[in-house]
Design an enzyme around this catalytic site. Structure first.
Site: not given
Length: 243
Positions: A11, A130
């Site tokens: 990330d 998500d």
């Protein structure tokens, strides 16, 4: 993709490799230079890397030149995520040479366009789901995005090739994956799933890989690798031995 895949996560935020807890920016921990991290993962034998531009995902900028540099620095397949919400960002993402892009917010907020992208690019497109409970989140997990199973039903009809399923209540927490959620989804759809969120141990990797016959084709691992809970080589050895 043969066997069960391990996708170590990188990330990128502010030019650094970071991890967040439950997607909250205030929990950021930095783990060095993304190119170096990617090269270490490649040296350990990674076949895929899950690469995320967090700044783009949160609408706070872009790390595009660095993302491209990461991809060009290694001979590993890349699943790219973060801020791919319209035609311009889609084409830009694909121009990096990544093997697959992961649509998140766009699949929820612009369903017609997302379905067109799925039709045009097929296996090069995954959709990120998500999840918090049975609800989806969007915009860097800051907004509610509708019902999980209604969305899967719509995307299945559009021909989506795979889903990246993240339990955001577990992401970055090292409390274990939500196996019950994965089982529910695999019973609902035959579309392949990549699991994400909460992996804390080799046993967790084993537990998720045990669902491979039900349709879970891989797992994204982030915090556990950075925290040294186990090595990528250990995870790859387990996964590539599970057929």
């Amino acid at each position: 993709m043969s066997g069960f895949e391990i996708l170590p996560a990188i990330d990128v935020k502010g030019g650094k490799a970071v991890r967040l807890v439950r997607g909250e920016l205030s929990t950021e921990t930095q783990y060095g230079e993304p190119v170096q991290v990617a090269q270490e993962f490649a040296a350990a034998g990674a076949r895929w890397i899950h690469l995320v531009d967090l700044d783009a995902a949160f609408g706070q900028g872009s790390n595009f030149p660095l993302i491209k540099k990461v991809i060009e620095s290694i001979d590993v397949k890349i699943e790219l995520s973060g801020g791919i919400r319209n035609e311009d960002s889609l084409i830009k993402a694909l121009s990096t040479g990544c093997n697959r892009i992961n649509l998140g917010t766009a699949a929820l907020e612009n369903p017609e366009w997302s379905e067109d992208v799925i039709a045009r690019f097929g296996d090069k497109v995954a959709v990120g789901l998500d999840v918090k409970g049975q609800k989806l989140s969007s915009r860097g997990w800051t907004k509610s995005g509708g019902d999980l199973f209604e969305t899967i039903d719509r995307l299945d009809k559009a021909g989506c090739s795979r889903y990246v399923v993240t339990d955001i209540s577990r992401d970055g927490t090292l409390i274990g994956p939500n196996l019950d959620l994965l089982r529910q989804i695999t019973k609902f759809t035959s579309t392949p799933i990549i699991a994400s969120g909460g992996v804390s141990s080799i046993q967790d990797v084993k537990s998720v890989s045990a669902l491979s016959e039900s349709g879970v084709e891989g797992v994204i691992i982030g915090k556990a690798l950075y925290a040294g809970a186990f090595t990528l080589r250990e995870a790859l050895a387990l996964a590539h031995g599970s057929k």
